[in-house]
Structure formats: structure tokens, C-alpha cells
Design an enzyme around this catalytic site. Structure first.
Site, short mmCIF file in Angstrom:
data_model
loop_
_atom_site.label_atom_id
_atom_site.label_comp_id
_atom_site.label_asym_id
_atom_site.label_seq_id
_atom_site.Cartn_x
_atom_site.Cartn_y
_atom_site.Cartn_z
N TYR A 27 0.85 -1.48 0.09
CA TYR A 27 -0.05 -0.03 0.07
C TYR A 27 0.86 1.16 0.00
O TYR A 27 0.30 2.46 0.10
CB TYR A 27 -0.96 0.07 1.23
N ASN A 78 -12.65 4.57 -1.99
CA ASN A 78 -11.91 3.46 -1.71
C ASN A 78 -12.68 2.52 -0.40
O ASN A 78 -12.22 2.76 0.75
CB ASN A 78 -10.48 3.75 -1.16
N HIS A 84 -15.30 -6.04 -1.57
CA HIS A 84 -15.39 -7.33 -2.07
C HIS A 84 -17.01 -7.98 -1.80
O HIS A 84 -17.10 -9.22 -2.21
CB HIS A 84 -14.29 -8.31 -1.67
N ASP A 91 -25.64 -0.63 -2.11
CA ASP A 91 -27.12 -0.16 -2.00
C ASP A 91 -26.96 1.43 -1.74
O ASP A 91 -28.03 2.10 -2.26
CB ASP A 91 -28.00 -0.99 -0.93
N HIS A 104 -8.55 1.98 -5.72
CA HIS A 104 -7.70 1.13 -4.95
C HIS A 104 -6.20 1.59 -4.82
O HIS A 104 -5.72 1.84 -6.05
CB HIS A 104 -7.78 -0.33 -5.01
N SER A 106 -3.71 -0.38 -4.26
CA SER A 106 -2.92 -1.67 -4.64
C SER A 106 -3.69 -2.19 -6.16
O SER A 106 -5.05 -1.71 -6.33
CB SER A 106 -2.73 -2.57 -3.80
N ARG A 115 -9.63 -10.73 -4.38
CA ARG A 115 -9.79 -9.22 -4.40
C ARG A 115 -10.09 -8.78 -5.62
O ARG A 115 -10.32 -7.50 -6.21
CB ARG A 115 -8.33 -8.48 -3.97
C1 DQA Z 1 -7.58 -1.95 -0.88
C2 DQA Z 1 -7.76 -3.22 -1.62
C3 DQA Z 1 -8.65 -4.13 -0.77
O1 DQA Z 1 -8.73 -5.51 -1.07
C4 DQA Z 1 -8.12 -4.09 0.83
O2 DQA Z 1 -8.79 -4.81 1.66
C5 DQA Z 1 -8.03 -2.81 1.23
C6 DQA Z 1 -7.13 -1.93 0.54
C7 DQA Z 1 -6.68 -0.87 -1.61
O3 DQA Z 1 -6.67 0.24 -1.47
O4 DQA Z 1 -5.73 -1.36 -2.43
O5 DQA Z 1 -8.21 -2.33 2.58
O6 DQA Z 1 -9.04 -1.15 -0.91
#
Ligand code: DQA
Length: 151
Positions: A27, A78, A84, A91, A104, A106, A115
Site C-alpha cells: 500500500y 476506496n 469485495h 445499495d 484502490h 494496490s 480481491r
Molecule cells: C484496498 C484493497 C482491498 O482489497 C483491501 O481490503 C484494502 C485496501 C486498496 O486500496 O488497495 O483494505 O482497497
């Protein structure tokens, strides 16, 4: 005549307050406060009014979305791990009928299988993934482009 500034709500979901400290190889090393400062600088440059909130609570995120239904022109979110599986968050986003951009830090598509699936993506304008905090700046530009057709 000056146009009314675009108003964008930026939401960070669960665990994003740990950005810079948790899994820095995934991250990044930049703390969320620094990312937020960069979002604010970009918003000023683009003439966008923003409000930013991070919460570890699904309910708080949903309350905030509902409370901003008349204020916001668009939402950048985010959703962290809620991405997921949270039908309730999806909603809430649908209910306010605002354009949504999913961000995101990542590249979720290059990581674990679970993911790769987002319940938010089908109701979003698009996703910005894998560019760290800069993804929020890209999302602001995208929202402006869609709303004002400036580019
Ligand atoms: C995330 C990716 C998600 O899968 C993970 O649970 C996060 C961070 C990202 O910013 O890459 O908490 O949202």
C-alpha cells in the site's frame, strides 16, 4: 460568469487509516494524512470542493453517503475490504444516484483471487487501481472530465 464548483465526497473505508504503516510494500509508505493533503491540493488546482472522511465502520460510511446526497455531485470511494462483499454499501451508493469512482491503492487485479471481485465496480463509472494515493487525483480528474467535459 464563474461556474459553481463541483462538490466531491471522498471516502476511505476500513483500515485505510493504517496506510503508510500496514503492508507498506503493498500500500506504500505514505500516511493517509499525506495522501489527503495531496487530494486537497489537487482539488484546489481543479477548483473542486471536497469533503474527505475515513471510517472503519460500514454504518458510518453509509450514513455519510446518505447525508451527502444533496451536497455532493460525485463520490470517490476506496471501500477497502468492503469492496469485495458489502451489498449494504453498494445499495447506499445506488440510492443517492450520484456518479461513483472506485479507487484502490494496490492493483487488486494482480493480488489474491478474492480481491479481483468488486460488488461496487458494476455501479461505478470506473475503477482506478494500482497507483497509490495518486489514484485519488486521477479520480478527481475523471469526475471533472465526466461532469464538465473539460478535456
Ligand atoms: C484496498 C484493497 C482491498 O482489497 C483491501 O481490503 C484494502 C485496501 C486498496 O486500496 O488497495 O483494505 O482497497
Amino acid at each position: 460568469m464563474t461556474a459553481t464548483p463541483l462538490k466531491v465526497l471522498v471516502l476511505h473505508g476500513p483500515n485505510l487509516n493504517m496506510t503508510g504503516f500496514r503492508e507498506p510494500d503493498v500500500y506504500g509508505k505514505k500516511p493517509l494524512e499525506d495522501i489527503d493533503a495531496e487530494i486537497k491540493t489537487a482539488a484546489d488546482r481543479l477548483g473542486i470542493e471536497i469533503r474527505i472522511l475515513q471510517s472503519n465502520s460500514e454504518g458510518t460510511l453509509i450514513d455519510t453517503i446518505q447525508e451527502h446526497r444533496r451536497w455532493a455531485d460525485a463520490i470517490i470511494i476506496n471501500p477497502g475490504g468492503l469492496t469485495h462483499y458489502s451489498i449494504a454499501l453498494r445499495d447506499a451508493l445506488v440510492s443517492v444516484r450520484l456518479p461513483v469512482v472506485e479507487v484502490h491503492l494496490s492493483n487488486v487485479h494482480s493480488r489474491e483471487e478474492f480481491r479481483r471481485h468488486s460488488v461496487i465496480a458494476p455501479i461505478s463509472l470506473g475503477q482506478v487501481v494500482g497507483f497509490g494515493g495518486f489514484g485519488y487525483v486521477m479520480a478527481l480528474e475523471a469526475v471533472l472530465n465526466v461532469e464538465r467535459e473539460v478535456v
